[in-house]
Enzyme design. Structure first.
Site, short mmCIF file in Angstrom:
data_model
loop_
_atom_site.label_atom_id
_atom_site.label_comp_id
_atom_site.label_asym_id
_atom_site.label_seq_id
_atom_site.Cartn_x
_atom_site.Cartn_y
_atom_site.Cartn_z
N HIS A 184 6.14 -1.43 1.91
CA HIS A 184 6.17 0.00 2.25
C HIS A 184 7.32 0.71 1.53
CE1 HIS A 184 7.25 3.28 5.38
NE2 HIS A 184 6.30 3.73 4.59
CA CA Z 1 3.68 0.33 -1.28
#
Ligand code: CA
Ligand code: ZLV
Ligand code: ZN
Length: 393
Positions: A184
């Site tokens: 992320h």
């Molecule tokens: Ca990513």
């Protein structure tokens, strides 16, 4: 004769400093700056440098680093002594100032130089777009998306992406950030959390208890308060192990087309972390270079100023294949470069397989079990579409 000619009326710039590879995170650390040398060697062996403007990136200045980062953090990075290697086995993570010196973000020799070179390349790339001297600018040494304003995180110390986007915001009203690293893009999301001038979209493996950094749920779309301009301007695409090219390409193109239609960015920043490829030491997806690079091809076709950053990628031979092929896409030569790794490529033996684009069987033998259902992917697209109803430009 290599046959790699310069695209007419279209400029691609390549920003790289060979000094980055002189830095080592430690023998057992998965981040290997040497992968940048392997990438550059493949790009040059194909003759791609003849079709681009090549720049030796300079180091970012203190003033540039503090355009985002806290000065006490940058001061500490500049002066802190390298820790003895290896770490004390009894106490691997002693009192960490700014999260520095643990096993993820070790204090190695020349750390400040390494960070400044990564930041300098990304800043140079962003400025080439701003001055219209490049249509696509490439900084494979950047993409360090976890670094925070006053904290190191996940192998990242200086957030070169944030520095680059801040430059783009001087010229463009809106910038779209896309992140195809398997992790992320939390640091970039956090930096632009409260503004509607940057929309962040991260595709990643999401397993909050077992996979770093644990953030990036589908429902996390920016500040919850409707009065905050940043509301609805973070898009997260949480995925499971084993996603394949076909699914990823469909998700990427569907989501990014809808985002571009609603948000109307003036420029795109694409983080091309190569740890989303099959066979990565940390990632667990089934993507081939073809699927990964189809994201670059799609962004190029949108016809907006485009900056390409590196990022993760822990199996150097696969990283070099992906970033070299994506460089070929940038200069428009992906269909006319030989599919065999050129015979004179330095460290050619490191590639193991002769092909630039190996099959999943060549990479993994048996592909990893795909834990992504079409039902889940459809739900993701639906949620994103609903979020975009609140976005207007
Ligand atoms: Ca990513
Ligand atoms: O690719 O690390 O899981 C951009 C990027 O996105 C953790 N870190 C944290 C949370 C608890 N710790 C574990 C500490 C591990 C320290 C050393 C490794 C050493 C050998 C093999 C794997 C790892 C490792 N560390 C795997 N995953 C982690 C993550 C950080 C991932 C950063 C991804 C960076 C460049
Ligand atoms: Zn990663």
């Amino acid at each position: 004769e290599h046959g790699i000619t310069r695209p007419k009326g279209y400029n691609v710039s390549f920003h790289y400093n060979p000094d980055m590879e002189k830095h080592h995170f430690g023998m057992t650390h998965p981040m290997k700056p040497w992968r940048l040398t392997l990438t550059k060697s493949l790009v040059s062996a194909y003759g791609m440098n003849f079709a681009m403007d090549n720049y030796t990136a300079r180091a970012a200045t203190y003033e540039e680093l503090t355009s985002y980062h806290a000065s006490d953090y940058v001061d500490h990075l500049a002066t802190v002594a390298p820790q003895p290697q290896p770490l004390d086995v009894e106490n691997p993570n002693p009192d960490l100032k700014f999260n520095l010196g643990g096993s993820d973000c070790p204090l190695f020799e020349g750390l400040y130089n390494y960070c400044s070179l990564s930041g300098g390349a990304s800043l140079d790339a962003a400025r080439k777009l701003c001055s219209n001297q490049s249509d696509i600018a490439i900084a494979w040494g950047g993409g360090l998306h976890h670094a925070k304003k006053a904290e190191a995180s996940g192998f990242c110390y200086i957030n070169d992406i944030v520095l680059g986007i801040l430059q783009l915001l001087r010229i463009h009203a809106r910038v779209l950030y896309i992140d195809i690293d398997v992790h992320h893009g939390d640091g970039v999301e956090e930096a632009f959390f409260s503004t509607d001038r940057v929309m962040t979209v991260s595709f990643h493996k999401y397993d909050p208890l077992n996979f770093f950094p644990g953030t990036g749920a589908l429902e996390d779309n920016g500040p919850k308060s409707e009065h905050n301009p940043g509301a609805h301007h973070a898009i997260n695409v949480p995925l499971n192990d084993g996603i394949n090219d076909e699914q990823y390409k469909w998700l990427f193109e569907t989501i990014i087309q809808r985002v571009v239609d609603k948000f109307r960015p003036g420029a795109i920043a694409l983080q091309c972390g190569a740890d989303s490829l099959a066979g990565d030491r940390l990632g667990k997806f089934n993507l081939l270079v073809q699927g990964h690079s189809s994201c670059v091809e799609f962004c190029k076709k949108l016809g907006l100023p485009l900056i390409l950053f590196g990022g993760g990628g822990y199996t150097p031979k696969n990283v070099a294949r992906a970033w070299a092929y994506e460089t070929a896409i940038a200069i428009g030569h992906q269909d006319d470069i030989p599919s065999q790794i050129p015979i004179h490529t330095p460290w050619r033996d490191r590639f193991k397989i002769d092909s630039l684009l190996p099959t999943i069987q060549q990479i993994l033998g048996e592909p990893r079990q795909n834990r992504n259902t079409q039902k889940k992917l459809t739900e993701i697209v639906q949620h994103v579409t609903e979020q975009l109803r609140f976005v207007g430009a």
